[in-house]
Design an enzyme around this catalytic site. Structure first.
Site, mmCIF file in Angstrom:
data_model
loop_
_atom_site.group_PDB
_atom_site.id
_atom_site.type_symbol
_atom_site.label_atom_id
_atom_site.label_comp_id
_atom_site.label_asym_id
_atom_site.label_seq_id
_atom_site.Cartn_x
_atom_site.Cartn_y
_atom_site.Cartn_z
ATOM 1 N N ASN A 171 65.539 -6.576 132.869
ATOM 2 C CA ASN A 171 66.162 -6.402 131.720
ATOM 3 C C ASN A 171 67.329 -5.362 132.002
ATOM 4 O OD1 ASN A 171 66.417 -6.501 128.577
ATOM 5 N ND2 ASN A 171 66.385 -4.194 129.126
ATOM 6 N N GLU A 172 68.553 -6.058 131.619
ATOM 7 C CA GLU A 172 69.734 -5.037 131.562
ATOM 8 C C GLU A 172 70.073 -4.485 132.737
ATOM 9 O OE1 GLU A 172 70.565 -3.232 127.602
ATOM 10 O OE2 GLU A 172 70.861 -5.018 126.621
ATOM 11 N N GLU A 291 69.106 -11.172 123.760
ATOM 12 C CA GLU A 291 69.175 -10.212 122.783
ATOM 13 C C GLU A 291 70.544 -10.354 121.931
ATOM 14 O OE1 GLU A 291 68.217 -5.979 123.811
ATOM 15 O OE2 GLU A 291 66.867 -6.713 125.481
ATOM 16 N N GLN A 348 65.181 -7.351 116.931
ATOM 17 C CA GLN A 348 63.856 -7.924 117.282
ATOM 18 C C GLN A 348 63.390 -8.495 116.021
ATOM 19 O OE1 GLN A 348 61.841 -4.925 119.511
ATOM 20 N NE2 GLN A 348 63.795 -4.444 120.749
#
Ligand code: AHR
Length: 493
Positions: A171-172, A291, A348
């Site tokens: 992630n990221e 996201e 989210q």
């Protein structure tokens, strides 16, 4: 103000992948504990999951849920969340500086996805861990049995593999805040080797490699190029993330931020195609916008939250009407790129920058942003059509000229329905909209759903849950988009 839109059956953009209506549950704040899981709640089921929340998730229409992070995943040990709940370790959770009790882990969450009628998209830890651990995790989840980790799953009570098809390679990883942050070279190599090994365990999976954390990152573009150079053969999607906010309280400017998402997508598509041609490849790389949302309301209050507690109320943005209009524009933008964006996750789902809110042990309700998402998930199925919008525009500082009307036409051959999603960005004027759709014969209007309010800052609460919600207008051939409104115009053909 007058505006017109034109679409034609002969000019499709692409088939809409249902997975663009995905969402995200991270072990962060009250998303899991007090959100989806609350064993002492009157609505809790036999596993402690809140059925009122499950009902709202089903109503929202979310085909895929990404889990367990986010920044959380980069320090996560998945095996801590398996086996007997009372024996699981409590861990320091460094990404959000909380205590993770591990009461919910993959064993429970995969069951929750079934109950919520959705599908799992998992992320592996490429921050503090690497190839071997990713191999162990997929072996636990997807291998039938007869090996260490598949037998561990069976011992924990799950004879059948979970069959997780979609996996994120970390992630990221470009973000300096990420635990185990890497350069593009370091990450590209690690992601390629991890992807190779995971596909050896289960060749049927689809993999998402990390793109940039947002379009403002200094490394944006060079990151994508380098990472794709290393991983192009092994992965199926590259991720994009972006969050927006009305930080300067300038609504006209804020409503235009979807133009940034549009440009971001176009740029990443261009990079993918450059790498494709450089490699003389025939494979097309798809995009996973896994996201996206509005996130800024809670930034100040989060600074005051006590560290090292279990499930503190982090990232609890309360969304108003203008946020819902932005979310509507962002959804229209994703639909406009249906040919390349095949997955996307509203970040989210519950309590944490979320469409669904709960009181731990108490009530649940939906925020303004719930509605445009629910409408597009419900009616935005089929083929996205090229939609030419002719309307007045206004100047913005960051995004150039912004059209007052943002719109897209969707054709659903199965139900023989056409749907136009439209946002009127004007703060002062209604728009008289002329809709011209060619190739479907006579159209009969079914309904015109409108969401607006006199107060752009109006929001829903547990005490007043229906303050902002959509209404259905009596169908009429004259289409008026009220000032600052979200619109769903449905036709039968
Ligand atoms: O969604 C909240 C956080 O935003 C995620 O953990 C991270 O991936 C992103 O920076």
């Amino acid at each position: 103000m007058k505006a017109s839109i034109y679409s034609d059956k002969r000019f499709p953009i692409g088939e809409i992948d249902r997975r663009i209506y995905g969402s995200f549950v991270e072990h962060l704040g009250r998303a899991v504990y007090g959100g989806i899981y609350d064993p002492d709640h009157p609505c809790a089921d036999d596993m402690g999951f809140r059925t009122d929340v499950i009902d709202l998730v089903k109503k929202l229409g979310v085909p895929v849920v990404r889990y367990p992070g986010g920044n959380f995943v980069s320090g996560y040990r998945w095996e801590d969340g398996t086996g007997k709940q009372e024996e699981r370790p409590r861990q320091l959770e460094l990404a959000w500086q909380t205590i993770e009790p591990n009461t919910v882990g993959i064993d429970e969450f995969q069951e929750w996805t079934k109950r919520a009628e959705t599908e799992l998209m998992l992320a592996v830890n490429l921050g503090t861990r690497g190839v071997e651990d990713a191999k162990n995790f997929i072996e636990y989840c997807n291998f039938p049995g007869g090996t260490q980790y598949s037998d561990l799953r069976r011992k924990n009570g799950f004879e059948k593999p979970f069959g997780v098809k979609y996996w994120c390679l970390g992630n990221e990883m470009d973000g300096p805040w990420q635990i185990g942050h890497k350069t593009a070279q370091e990450y590209g190599r690690l992601a390629a080797e991890t992807a190779k090994v995971m596909k050896l365990v289960d060749p049927s999976i689809e993999l998402v490699v990390c793109g940039s954390s947002n379009s403002e990152m200094k490394t944006f573009i060079s990151w994508e190029e380098t990472v794709l150079d290393h991983t192009y053969e092994y992965v199926d999607y590259i991720s994009l993330h972006n969050y927006y906010g009305n930080r300067d309280n300038n609504t006209e400017e804020y409503l235009a931020c979807s133009l940034d998402m549009d440009q971001f997508i176009k740029t990443v598509v261009a990079i993918c195609d450059v790498v494709k041609h450089r490699k003389r490849s025939t494979k097309t790389m798809y995009l996973s916008f896994d996201e996206w949302n509005v996130w800024f309301h809670s930034n100040e209050q989060d600074k005051k939250i006590e560290k090292w507690t279990v499930a503190p109320p982090q990232l609890e943005d309360i969304y108003n009407l203008e946020d819902a209009l932005v979310v509507g524009c962002l959804l229209i933008t994703l639909l406009r790129h249906a040919d390349r964006v095949k997955m996307a996750c509203l970040a989210q789902l519950v309590n944490v920058i979320a469409p669904i809110m709960t009181e731990t042990g108490g009530r649940s309700w939906v925020q303004t942003i719930f509605y445009p998402f629910m409408h597009t998930s419900q009616f935005g199925r089929g083929v996205s059509l090229q939609t030419v919008v002719k309307c007045d525009t206004y100047e913005t500082d960051k995004y150039g000229n912004a059209p007052y009307v943002e719109a897209i036409t969707i054709a659903n051959e199965e139900s023989r329905e056409l749907t136009v999603f439209a946002v009127n960005r004007s703060l002062d004027d209604e728009v008289e909209l002329d809709i011209d759709i060619t190739g479907y014969g006579e159209l009969e209007i079914i309904e015109h759903i409108i969401m607006n309010s006199d107060d752009l800052k109006a929001y829903n609460t547990a005490d007043n849950p229906n303050r902002v919600m959509p209404e259905t207008k009596t169908p009429s051939d004259e289409i008026i988009l009220p000032k600052h409104s979200w619109n769903v115009i449905r036709y039968k053909y």
